[in-house]
Design a protein around this motif. Structure first.
Motif, PDB file in Angstrom:
ATOM      1  N   TYR A  81       0.855  -1.180   0.000  1.00 55.28           N
ATOM      2  CA  TYR A  81       0.000   0.000   0.000  1.00 55.28           C
ATOM      3  C   TYR A  81       0.891   1.230   0.000  1.00 55.28           C
ATOM      4  O   TYR A  81       1.597   1.473   0.970  1.00 55.28           O
ATOM      5  CB  TYR A  81      -0.907   0.015   1.234  1.00 55.28           C
ATOM      6  CG  TYR A  81      -1.958  -1.077   1.281  1.00 55.28           C
ATOM      7  CD1 TYR A  81      -2.186  -1.926   0.208  1.00 55.28           C
ATOM      8  CD2 TYR A  81      -2.733  -1.243   2.400  1.00 55.28           C
ATOM      9  CE1 TYR A  81      -3.148  -2.921   0.254  1.00 55.28           C
ATOM     10  CE2 TYR A  81      -3.715  -2.231   2.466  1.00 55.28           C
ATOM     11  CZ  TYR A  81      -3.911  -3.067   1.383  1.00 55.28           C
ATOM     12  OH  TYR A  81      -4.873  -4.040   1.439  1.00 55.28           O
ATOM     13  N   ASN A  82       0.851   1.977  -1.090  1.00 53.23           N
ATOM     14  CA  ASN A  82       1.653   3.196  -1.213  1.00 53.23           C
ATOM     15  C   ASN A  82       3.128   2.946  -0.917  1.00 53.23           C
ATOM     16  O   ASN A  82       3.786   3.724  -0.244  1.00 53.23           O
ATOM     17  CB  ASN A  82       1.081   4.306  -0.321  1.00 53.23           C
ATOM     18  CG  ASN A  82      -0.325   4.667  -0.725  1.00 53.23           C
ATOM     19  OD1 ASN A  82      -0.602   4.862  -1.903  1.00 53.23           O
ATOM     20  ND2 ASN A  82      -1.229   4.722   0.236  1.00 53.23           N
ATOM     21  N   GLY A  83       3.607   1.827  -1.391  1.00 55.62           N
ATOM     22  CA  GLY A  83       5.033   1.519  -1.278  1.00 55.62           C
ATOM     23  C   GLY A  83       5.469   0.940   0.046  1.00 55.62           C
ATOM     24  O   GLY A  83       6.664   0.800   0.286  1.00 55.62           O
ATOM     25  N   THR A  84       4.528   0.570   0.912  1.00 55.10           N
ATOM     26  CA  THR A  84       4.934   0.052   2.218  1.00 55.10           C
ATOM     27  C   THR A  84       3.924  -0.956   2.760  1.00 55.10           C
ATOM     28  O   THR A  84       2.954  -1.312   2.098  1.00 55.10           O
ATOM     29  CB  THR A  84       5.189   1.217   3.209  1.00 55.10           C
ATOM     30  OG1 THR A  84       5.875   0.706   4.350  1.00 55.10           O
ATOM     31  CG2 THR A  84       3.910   1.910   3.614  1.00 55.10           C
ATOM     32  N   ILE A  85       4.154  -1.380   3.988  1.00 56.56           N
ATOM     33  CA  ILE A  85       3.355  -2.382   4.686  1.00 56.56           C
ATOM     34  C   ILE A  85       1.953  -1.847   5.007  1.00 56.56           C
ATOM     35  O   ILE A  85       1.811  -0.693   5.404  1.00 56.56           O
ATOM     36  CB  ILE A  85       4.098  -2.809   5.978  1.00 56.56           C
ATOM     37  CG1 ILE A  85       3.354  -3.889   6.749  1.00 56.56           C
ATOM     38  CG2 ILE A  85       4.404  -1.637   6.862  1.00 56.56           C
ATOM     39  CD1 ILE A  85       4.152  -4.422   7.942  1.00 56.56           C
ATOM     40  N   PRO A  86       0.918  -2.656   4.837  1.00 55.58           N
ATOM     41  CA  PRO A  86      -0.421  -2.229   5.212  1.00 55.58           C
ATOM     42  C   PRO A  86      -0.530  -2.013   6.725  1.00 55.58           C
ATOM     43  O   PRO A  86       0.080  -2.743   7.513  1.00 55.58           O
ATOM     44  CB  PRO A  86      -1.312  -3.399   4.788  1.00 55.58           C
ATOM     45  CG  PRO A  86      -0.482  -4.206   3.856  1.00 55.58           C
ATOM     46  CD  PRO A  86       0.936  -3.974   4.228  1.00 55.58           C
ATOM     47  N   ALA A  87      -1.328  -1.037   7.121  1.00 59.39           N
ATOM     48  CA  ALA A  87      -1.473  -0.690   8.537  1.00 59.39           C
ATOM     49  C   ALA A  87      -1.959  -1.860   9.378  1.00 59.39           C
ATOM     50  O   ALA A  87      -1.505  -2.052  10.511  1.00 59.39           O
ATOM     51  CB  ALA A  87      -2.421   0.497   8.687  1.00 59.39           C
ATOM     52  N   VAL A  88      -2.866  -2.675   8.843  1.00 59.15           N
ATOM     53  CA  VAL A  88      -3.413  -3.782   9.621  1.00 59.15           C
ATOM     54  C   VAL A  88      -2.327  -4.805   9.969  1.00 59.15           C
ATOM     55  O   VAL A  88      -2.331  -5.379  11.064  1.00 59.15           O
ATOM     56  CB  VAL A  88      -4.615  -4.439   8.889  1.00 59.15           C
ATOM     57  CG1 VAL A  88      -4.180  -5.159   7.624  1.00 59.15           C
ATOM     58  CG2 VAL A  88      -5.373  -5.357   9.809  1.00 59.15           C
ATOM     59  N   LEU A  89      -1.381  -5.010   9.067  1.00 56.86           N
ATOM     60  CA  LEU A  89      -0.297  -5.954   9.335  1.00 56.86           C
ATOM     61  C   LEU A  89       0.702  -5.363  10.327  1.00 56.86           C
ATOM     62  O   LEU A  89       1.148  -6.042  11.258  1.00 56.86           O
ATOM     63  CB  LEU A  89       0.401  -6.321   8.023  1.00 56.86           C
ATOM     64  CG  LEU A  89       1.082  -7.659   7.942  1.00 56.86           C
ATOM     65  CD1 LEU A  89       0.176  -8.796   8.360  1.00 56.86           C
ATOM     66  CD2 LEU A  89       1.573  -7.897   6.524  1.00 56.86           C
ATOM     67  N   LYS A  90       1.014  -4.091  10.167  1.00 59.59           N
ATOM     68  CA  LYS A  90       1.919  -3.421  11.110  1.00 59.59           C
ATOM     69  C   LYS A  90       1.308  -3.398  12.500  1.00 59.59           C
ATOM     70  O   LYS A  90       2.008  -3.619  13.504  1.00 59.59           O
ATOM     71  CB  LYS A  90       2.216  -1.993  10.634  1.00 59.59           C
ATOM     72  CG  LYS A  90       3.088  -1.179  11.577  1.00 59.59           C
ATOM     73  CD  LYS A  90       4.473  -1.772  11.749  1.00 59.59           C
ATOM     74  CE  LYS A  90       5.430  -0.851  12.478  1.00 59.59           C
ATOM     75  NZ  LYS A  90       5.150  -0.678  13.896  1.00 59.59           N
ATOM     76  N   ASN A  91      -0.003  -3.179  12.591  1.00 57.17           N
ATOM     77  CA  ASN A  91      -0.677  -3.171  13.875  1.00 57.17           C
ATOM     78  C   ASN A  91      -0.587  -4.544  14.550  1.00 57.17           C
ATOM     79  O   ASN A  91      -0.344  -4.641  15.758  1.00 57.17           O
ATOM     80  CB  ASN A  91      -2.144  -2.758  13.698  1.00 57.17           C
ATOM     81  CG  ASN A  91      -2.844  -2.515  15.005  1.00 57.17           C
ATOM     82  OD1 ASN A  91      -2.333  -1.831  15.893  1.00 57.17           O
ATOM     83  ND2 ASN A  91      -4.033  -3.076  15.139  1.00 57.17           N
ATOM     84  N   ALA A  92      -0.760  -5.606  13.774  1.00 57.63           N
ATOM     85  CA  ALA A  92      -0.638  -6.961  14.333  1.00 57.63           C
ATOM     86  C   ALA A  92       0.769  -7.190  14.879  1.00 57.63           C
ATOM     87  O   ALA A  92       0.945  -7.742  15.978  1.00 57.63           O
ATOM     88  CB  ALA A  92      -0.976  -8.001  13.268  1.00 57.63           C
ATOM     89  N   ILE A  93       1.768  -6.744  14.136  1.00 52.62           N
ATOM     90  CA  ILE A  93       3.157  -6.883  14.602  1.00 52.62           C
ATOM     91  C   ILE A  93       3.344  -6.103  15.904  1.00 52.62           C
ATOM     92  O   ILE A  93       3.979  -6.597  16.844  1.00 52.62           O
ATOM     93  CB  ILE A  93       4.146  -6.416  13.513  1.00 52.62           C
ATOM     94  CG1 ILE A  93       4.102  -7.366  12.315  1.00 52.62           C
ATOM     95  CG2 ILE A  93       5.571  -6.317  14.076  1.00 52.62           C
ATOM     96  CD1 ILE A  93       4.819  -6.857  11.079  1.00 52.62           C
ATOM     97  N   ASP A  94       2.788  -4.896  15.970  1.00 51.15           N
ATOM     98  CA  ASP A  94       2.917  -4.093  17.189  1.00 51.15           C
ATOM     99  C   ASP A  94       2.297  -4.798  18.388  1.00 51.15           C
ATOM    100  O   ASP A  94       2.905  -4.851  19.464  1.00 51.15           O
ATOM    101  CB  ASP A  94       2.279  -2.713  16.994  1.00 51.15           C
ATOM    102  CG  ASP A  94       3.051  -1.842  16.015  1.00 51.15           C
ATOM    103  OD1 ASP A  94       4.227  -2.168  15.710  1.00 51.15           O
ATOM    104  OD2 ASP A  94       2.487  -0.844  15.548  1.00 51.15           O
ATOM    105  N   TRP A  95       1.103  -5.355  18.238  1.00 50.79           N
ATOM    106  CA  TRP A  95       0.468  -6.073  19.346  1.00 50.79           C
ATOM    107  C   TRP A  95       1.284  -7.300  19.737  1.00 50.79           C
ATOM    108  O   TRP A  95       1.438  -7.596  20.920  1.00 50.79           O
ATOM    109  CB  TRP A  95      -0.966  -6.482  18.979  1.00 50.79           C
ATOM    110  CG  TRP A  95      -1.964  -5.397  19.236  1.00 50.79           C
ATOM    111  CD1 TRP A  95      -2.534  -4.567  18.305  1.00 50.79           C
ATOM    112  CD2 TRP A  95      -2.498  -4.999  20.497  1.00 50.79           C
ATOM    113  NE1 TRP A  95      -3.389  -3.682  18.920  1.00 50.79           N
ATOM    114  CE2 TRP A  95      -3.390  -3.930  20.271  1.00 50.79           C
ATOM    115  CE3 TRP A  95      -2.319  -5.444  21.806  1.00 50.79           C
ATOM    116  CZ2 TRP A  95      -4.096  -3.301  21.282  1.00 50.79           C
ATOM    117  CZ3 TRP A  95      -3.026  -4.817  22.826  1.00 50.79           C
ATOM    118  CH2 TRP A  95      -3.899  -3.762  22.564  1.00 50.79           C
TER     119      TRP A  95
END
Length: 187
Positions: A81-95
């Motif tokens: 998404y726009n050259g980077t990781i989707p927010a939903v996947l980054k959020n899962a990694i953060d949790w």
């Protein structure tokens, strides 16, 4: 003993080609490996330490953490998404990276694959995912990669499980994850 691989998909769209890749991984898992496609990333609130309090962690985040704790390895499917990781996947990694020092990744093997419409198949997003999950404590298998370009045309009428080339490559990715876990358990 079966190796449990938790699959996380960075697209929430029902017809997502990355979701289809994950479904293919479930079907193509070799004997002794079980790929579980996690459902519910859309329900997890954005990570916030104020709500990550023992005894009151949001139910969706607690389910993700429990599934991750029960897994032996992780397989991420990342669109770009726009050259980077989707927010939903980054959020899962953060949790999953919390609590600090005791997150769910705990040195477990991680592979990142995916598809995107562009000519490079989402490699930037996949590289960012590898970086983030590595910092979060996962043992990223840097040499296990699968970036499939041109998803809209390649999978317009063919599910990835029915694409012989992709099925073979995806089977190899899952087999490598399975083998890494097996080697670690034998050591």
């Amino acid at each position: 003993m079966s190796v449990r691989i938790l699959a996380l998909v960075g697209s929430l769209r029902a017809g997502s080609h990355n979701r289809q890749l994950a479904e293919a991984a479930v079907k193509l898992a070799p004997e002794g490996a079980e790929v579980e496609l996690f459902e519910g990333l859309a329900d997890i609130p954005f990570y916030n330490e104020d709500i990550d309090v023992e005894g009151s962690v949001p139910a969706a985040a607690a389910r993700l953490r429990a599934a991750a704790q029960d897994s032996d390895a992780f397989l991420f499917f990342s669109p770009e998404y726009n050259g980077t990781i989707p927010a939903v996947l980054k959020n899962a990694i953060d949790w999953l990276s919390r609590p600090y020092g005791a997150g769910a990744f705990g040195g477990k093997p991680v592979a990142v694959v995916g598809t995107a419409f562009g000519q490079f198949g989402g490699v930037w997003a996949q590289d960012e995912t590898r970086k983030s999950v590595g910092i979060a404590g996962g043992q990223v298998l840097e040499d296990v990669k699968l970036s499939i370009p041109g998803s809209l045309t390649r999978f317009a009428e063919t599910h990835p499980v029915d694409d012989a080339e992709i099925a073979a490559q995806l089977t190899e990715v899952v087999a490598r994850l399975h083998g890494t876990v097996g080697a670690a358990q034998a050591a």
